[in-house]
Design an enzyme around this catalytic site. Sequence first.
Site, PDB file in Angstrom:
ATOM      1  NE  ARG A  17      -1.513   2.674   2.684  1.00 62.23           N
ATOM      2  CZ  ARG A  17      -1.244   3.896   3.135  1.00 62.23           C
ATOM      3  NH1 ARG A  17      -1.323   4.947   2.329  1.00 62.23           N
ATOM      4  NH2 ARG A  17      -0.860   4.085   4.381  1.00 62.23           N
ATOM      5  CG  ASP A  18       2.751   4.664   2.888  1.00 60.17           C
ATOM      6  OD1 ASP A  18       2.504   5.455   1.970  1.00 60.17           O
ATOM      7  OD2 ASP A  18       3.229   5.020   3.976  1.00 60.17           O
ATOM      8  CG  HIS A 209       2.953   4.926   8.894  1.00 61.35           C
ATOM      9  ND1 HIS A 209       2.843   3.809   8.104  1.00 61.35           N
ATOM     10  CD2 HIS A 209       3.245   5.959   8.058  1.00 61.35           C
ATOM     11  CE1 HIS A 209       3.050   4.155   6.838  1.00 61.35           C
ATOM     12  NE2 HIS A 209       3.293   5.457   6.787  1.00 61.35           N
ATOM     13  CG  HIS A 211       7.176   8.168   5.729  1.00 55.81           C
ATOM     14  ND1 HIS A 211       7.008   7.914   4.392  1.00 55.81           N
ATOM     15  CD2 HIS A 211       5.986   7.839   6.310  1.00 55.81           C
ATOM     16  CE1 HIS A 211       5.786   7.459   4.161  1.00 55.81           C
ATOM     17  NE2 HIS A 211       5.146   7.413   5.320  1.00 55.81           N
ATOM     18  CB  CYS A 242       1.958  10.705   1.463  1.00 55.17           C
ATOM     19  SG  CYS A 242       0.300  11.386   1.228  1.00 55.17           S
ATOM     20  CG  ASN A 251       6.528   3.662   4.008  1.00 53.24           C
ATOM     21  OD1 ASN A 251       5.703   4.049   4.813  1.00 53.24           O
ATOM     22  ND2 ASN A 251       6.254   3.555   2.715  1.00 53.24           N
TER      23      ASN A 251
END
Length: 312
Positions: A17-18, A209, A211, A242, A251
């Site tokens: 996903r990310d 979460h 980065h 994002c 990430n």
Amino acid sequence: MTQSFESRTLLRDVTLRDGLQLTGKMLPTARKLEIARRLLELGVPALEIGSMARPDLVPPMANTVEVISELTPEELDHCWVWVATPRHVEKAAAAGARHFQYCFSASDSHNQANIGRSTEDSLAAMPAAIELAQQVGGSIQLCIATSFTCPFEGRVPEQRVIDIANDPRAHGAVDVVVCDTLGQAVPAEVYSLVSRVRLETPQRGIVFHGHDTWGLGVANSLAAVAAGAMTVDGALGGLGGCPFAPGASGNTASEDLLFATRPDWLNPTTFGSLVELSEKTLAELGEANRSKAAQGARSNATAFEWVIGGGR
């Protein structure tokens, strides 16, 4: 010998996903399924497998429903899907998903850019999303993006995040996901905010979460664990970012987080297999590998058992 807090830390790999959001290539459903199943086979306890975001806005997520529908219920027990509206929950649940990450931003400006509505509007819709998840026997997380800084407004006050986490409309969430969306936080800030979420908001699991934009992804994740988080997010090779957050980069690398935390299921052999999976996936996407641990695993320091082919 007592188990360290790091080894009890759970990794949720968010590559599918990310990790894929900013890539120029879309992985076919079959390849996404191969990656998900290989990660689970190696021992990764949780995955984020896609997003219900509009495919015209985030094209690499266009086949998320197909991915969900092809996974078994047992596999889906380990999988989370990004959602931002009750309708997203409904569609993902119809495909078989049971774990939903309901995400919106602490800052209104980023929420408008990312989701097209105010933070208040996202909060107001959350009870309906929670009810839909509960109707299918599922669980839902409260995911607070831009918990530290916003690309448009700058620094986000801690109290803003605490107020969102305390809002009664979010009380059906099983976890709070605290997001350093831009990777601009430092460990002291992460420790402070996660501690406050643990002590000042309803008792729930805490996910961090992070980065790695400023090189502190692992340090921030360990600070979050020290403050009470039990799960940290990462992506293979530090992939991702994002598309609606200028200044955000990849990430925190799953390989780096695993090398730092050394969960019980991880050993040099499984770590080497994870690195090989990461290298193959990144090569398919034409993306650079940002993982320091993966680079170390390919070094010539072969007396070290964590080097691929080493320890002999």
